[in-house]
Enzyme design. Structure first.
Site, mmCIF file in Angstrom:
data_model
loop_
_atom_site.group_PDB
_atom_site.id
_atom_site.type_symbol
_atom_site.label_atom_id
_atom_site.label_comp_id
_atom_site.label_asym_id
_atom_site.label_seq_id
_atom_site.Cartn_x
_atom_site.Cartn_y
_atom_site.Cartn_z
ATOM 1 N N PHE A 48 0.865 -1.115 0.023
ATOM 2 C CA PHE A 48 0.053 0.067 0.446
ATOM 3 C C PHE A 48 0.424 1.414 0.051
ATOM 4 O O PHE A 48 0.087 2.109 -0.453
ATOM 5 C CB PHE A 48 -0.398 0.021 1.157
ATOM 6 C CG PHE A 48 -0.700 0.396 1.931
ATOM 7 C CD1 PHE A 48 0.030 2.164 3.009
ATOM 8 C CD2 PHE A 48 0.223 -0.702 3.344
ATOM 9 C CE1 PHE A 48 0.219 1.630 3.227
ATOM 10 C CE2 PHE A 48 0.703 -0.273 4.623
ATOM 11 C CZ PHE A 48 0.901 1.243 4.979
ATOM 12 N N CYS B 298 9.629 1.532 3.433
ATOM 13 C CA CYS B 298 10.679 0.017 4.062
ATOM 14 C C CYS B 298 12.007 0.652 3.676
ATOM 15 O O CYS B 298 13.153 0.272 4.548
ATOM 16 C CB CYS B 298 10.883 -0.957 2.693
ATOM 17 S SG CYS B 298 11.227 -0.120 1.303
ATOM 18 N N GLU C 253 9.792 -4.076 12.973
ATOM 19 C CA GLU C 253 9.416 -2.276 12.201
ATOM 20 C C GLU C 253 8.178 -1.300 12.570
ATOM 21 O O GLU C 253 7.345 -2.342 12.858
ATOM 22 C CB GLU C 253 8.930 -3.045 10.179
ATOM 23 C CG GLU C 253 8.195 -1.971 9.815
ATOM 24 C CD GLU C 253 8.620 -2.702 8.034
ATOM 25 O OE1 GLU C 253 7.562 -3.682 8.005
ATOM 26 O OE2 GLU C 253 8.640 -2.321 6.956
HETATM 27 P P1 NAD Z 1 1.464 -6.885 3.043
HETATM 28 O O1 NAD Z 1 2.498 -7.285 3.339
HETATM 29 O O2 NAD Z 1 0.081 -6.824 4.311
HETATM 30 O O3 NAD Z 1 0.241 -6.843 1.841
HETATM 31 C C1 NAD Z 1 1.638 -6.591 0.904
HETATM 32 C C2 NAD Z 1 0.467 -7.257 -0.175
HETATM 33 O O4 NAD Z 1 0.693 -9.022 -0.005
HETATM 34 C C3 NAD Z 1 -0.610 -6.679 -0.572
HETATM 35 O O5 NAD Z 1 -1.035 -6.943 -2.156
HETATM 36 C C4 NAD Z 1 -1.498 -7.810 0.380
HETATM 37 O O6 NAD Z 1 -3.290 -7.950 -0.672
HETATM 38 C C5 NAD Z 1 -1.464 -9.348 0.341
HETATM 39 N N1 NAD Z 1 -1.240 -9.819 1.155
HETATM 40 C C6 NAD Z 1 -1.708 -9.424 2.835
HETATM 41 N N2 NAD Z 1 -1.574 -10.716 3.783
HETATM 42 C C7 NAD Z 1 -0.987 -11.104 2.551
HETATM 43 C C8 NAD Z 1 -1.378 -13.093 3.595
HETATM 44 N N3 NAD Z 1 -1.197 -14.246 4.386
HETATM 45 N N4 NAD Z 1 -1.305 -13.857 2.174
HETATM 46 C C9 NAD Z 1 -1.310 -13.556 0.635
HETATM 47 N N5 NAD Z 1 -1.245 -11.811 0.883
HETATM 48 C C10 NAD Z 1 -1.534 -11.111 1.893
HETATM 49 O O7 NAD Z 1 2.463 -5.159 3.593
HETATM 50 P P2 NAD Z 1 1.567 -3.936 2.911
HETATM 51 O O8 NAD Z 1 1.049 -3.531 4.571
HETATM 52 O O9 NAD Z 1 0.715 -3.100 2.084
HETATM 53 O O10 NAD Z 1 2.516 -2.761 3.191
HETATM 54 C C11 NAD Z 1 3.595 -2.249 4.015
HETATM 55 C C12 NAD Z 1 5.089 -3.844 4.284
HETATM 56 O O11 NAD Z 1 5.464 -3.598 2.734
HETATM 57 C C13 NAD Z 1 5.873 -3.165 4.665
HETATM 58 O O12 NAD Z 1 6.285 -3.954 5.577
HETATM 59 C C14 NAD Z 1 7.446 -2.542 4.359
HETATM 60 O O13 NAD Z 1 8.275 -2.714 5.251
HETATM 61 C C15 NAD Z 1 6.754 -3.265 2.816
HETATM 62 N N6 NAD Z 1 7.772 -2.955 1.909
HETATM 63 C C16 NAD Z 1 8.577 -3.091 1.750
HETATM 64 C C17 NAD Z 1 9.134 -2.395 0.486
HETATM 65 C C18 NAD Z 1 11.408 -3.083 -0.291
HETATM 66 O O14 NAD Z 1 11.749 -2.584 -0.990
HETATM 67 N N7 NAD Z 1 11.514 -4.262 0.182
HETATM 68 C C19 NAD Z 1 8.972 -1.586 -0.767
HETATM 69 C C20 NAD Z 1 7.193 -0.899 -0.325
HETATM 70 C C21 NAD Z 1 7.424 -1.669 0.826
#
Ligand code: NAD
Length: 485
Positions: A150, A282, A376
């Site tokens: 998101f 991130c 985090e």
């Molecule tokens: P999230 O892991 O909750 O969701 C990411 C994606 O996974 C979404 O599309 C969601 O629909 C899906 N998802 C959620 N729960 C799931 C499950 N149980 N099984 C399968 N799919 C699932 O992450 P978020 O809250 O959207 O984003 C924030 C996180 O992303 C933070 O931890 C941040 O550090 C990380 N992030 C990392 C980077 C990087 O480059 N390392 C970049 C941006 C964000």
């Protein structure tokens, strides 16, 4: 609802989702109800994969110099529609308009890189025996998927879209169910840029559709960006199904501040890094380790942080649960003996009472055993830990399971080099608060911040989105048989 019910984008058109299950999208800035989003089922995914499969033969056989013409036009369209797209990013994600504009500018830079791919993927050729030539070429994989988080509704999708598609693949992308709107604009811009129908498809939904993507037999590769918890689930499920997978996870980034650091510059960088995008990056600084006598710098950091005003130059966090989670971390640290120097709890922005804001927060004398030091937070919070030596600071940094970024602030080149060499993170800064490598350098962390080989952007992404073909050719029968034939 401010916008129409969300639909999937399949074969160049917006189509209804078959599943009746829906979620409501709300703006974090003021609680406005934005749209109803149906959660796709495996049947909806099948439709998108069918469209991508139909488009793949022609798209993959189009010469890359022609394929990138779409991205020259797309870059121009991003520039032309920058304000409109940025306003939508800000509305659905909660970041400030200035941050959203910077996000779209980054999309433009990522697209610029993709237009240079013809220059970068020229293969190798060598006469390996008399009259026998070996040659390599990068071949598209087929149907690939991109699952995104998101916090960057436009930029993270553009980490994958231009490169994967310019390299000849057809894509299914699954937006975050919290911010699905910006990708619809991106779909329309790609279509206007001349991308053939079926090459780019959006399937909306939540974990159900992520699982369906990992299980789909016709999807060759899955890229994922999100939390470490889900990165592990996706990496394991996709590779269990014998797919190529690159899964980027969460982060806990440390800034090591030495007493000789330039106080003003350091304070500005620390404050900007911990609070930009409300700390929902991130690459955000989450823990600062002060090495030795750094009180004068801590004081300046507090002065800078107090200039950051929720609802003005600080955006909202994504939702109420997030706000409550962040505030809980602060309260727990306080109970355990940490000292709150600037307190962002309980913020309400006048005129935006339904917005979910957390004020910038500085917490001193955090100890390595506290949850706030290890986990985090994903909010505008900086925890300050104290050590006497750089080695003690590196022990703390190295012990953290994540490994996205780390930075050192100092005027001492030798110390800076020591941290660059010994920090356990994929992206390191020297006097830089957010050490994101700009194109053409690739983006990717280490340890539990990334699973899989290579990075997601830049030159490194070429290996992920293509497979290498090696051909050996001989046209001179008079040479007969050599040692290898
Ligand atoms: P999230 O892991 O909750 O969701 C990411 C994606 O996974 C979404 O599309 C969601 O629909 C899906 N998802 C959620 N729960 C799931 C499950 N149980 N099984 C399968 N799919 C699932 O992450 P978020 O809250 O959207 O984003 C924030 C996180 O992303 C933070 O931890 C941040 O550090 C990380 N992030 C990392 C980077 C990087 O480059 N390392 C970049 C941006 C964000």
């Amino acid at each position: 609802m401010k916008y129409e019910r969300i639909r999937n984008f399949v074969n160049g058109s917006f189509v209804n989702v078959s599943s009746p299950r829906t979620l409501i999208i709300t703006s974090p800035t003021d609680g406005t109800l934005l749209a109803e989003m149906p959660c796709s089922s495996a049947t909806d995914l099948d439709e998108a994969v069918k469209a991508a499969k139909a488009a793949f033969p022609a798209w993959s056989k189009t010469p890359i110099k022609e394929r990138v013409q779409v991205f020259f036009r797309y870059k121009y369209l991003l520039e032309k529609n920058l304000q409109e797209l940025a306003a939508l990013v800000s509305e659905e994600n909660g970041k400030t308009l200035g941050e959203a504009i910077a996000e779209v500018e980054k999309c433009i830079e990522l697209t610029e890189f993709a237009t240079s791919l013809p220059q970068l993927i020229t293969g190798e050729v060598l006469e390996v025996s008399k009259g026998v030539e070996c040659r390599t070429s990068h071949v598209p994989l087929g149907i690939v998927a991109s699952i995104v988080p998101f916090n960057f509704p436009a930029m993270v999708p553009n980490w994958t879209i231009p490169n994967a598609i310019a390299l000849g693949n057809c894509m299914i992308i699954k937006p975050s169910e919290k911010v699905p709107l910006s990708l619809n604009v991106i779909a329309m811009l790609l279509k206007e840029a001349g991308l053939p129908d079926g090459v780019f498809n959006i399937v909306n939904g939540d974990s159900e559709i992520v699982n369906a993507i990992c299980d789909h037999p016709d999807i060759e590769a899955v890229s994922f960006v999100g939390s470490t918890k889900v990165a592990k689930i996706v990496y394991q499920r996709a590779t269990q199904n014998l797919k190529r997978c690159l899964a980027l996870g969460g982060a806990k980034n440390h800034l090591l501040v030495l007493p000789d650091a330039k106080p003003g510059m350091t304070a500005q960088n620390v404050a900007a890094s911990m609070s930009g995008c409300a700390g929902q990056r991130c690459m955000a600084a989450s823990a600062m380790i002060g090495v030795g006598a750094v009180d004068h710098i801590v004081q300046k950091i507090c002065d800078e942080v107090k200039k950051i005003i929720p609802g003005q130059n600080l955006g909202a966090v994504i939702n109420k649960e997030s706000k409550e989670r962040i505030e809980r971390y602060i309260t727990d640290a306080e109970k355990q003996g940490a000292k709150i120097l600037v307190d962002g709890r309980g913020v309400i922005v006048a005129g935006k009472e339904n917005g979910t804001y957390v004020g910038p927060t500085v917490i001193d004398y955090v100890t390595p055993d506290m949850a706030i030091a290890k986990e985090e937070i994903f909010g505008p919070v900086i925890s300050i830990l104290r050590t006497n030596t750089i080695d003690e600071a590196l022990v703390i940094e190295n012990a953290n399971p994540y490994g996205n970024a780390a930075s050192v602030f100092t005027e001492n080149g030798g110390m800076a080099r020591y941290v660059v060499d010994n920090a356990s993170a994929g992206m390191i800064g020297v006097n830089v608060g957010v050490p994101v490598p700009r194109e053409p350098f690739s983006f990717g962390g280490w340890n539990e911040s990334k699973f899989g080989v290579g990075d997601i952007t830049g030159k490194s992404s070429i290996e992920f989105w293509t497979k290498l073909k090696k051909s050996t050719t001989k046209w001179n029968p008079e040479e007969g048989v050599n040692w290898m034939s």
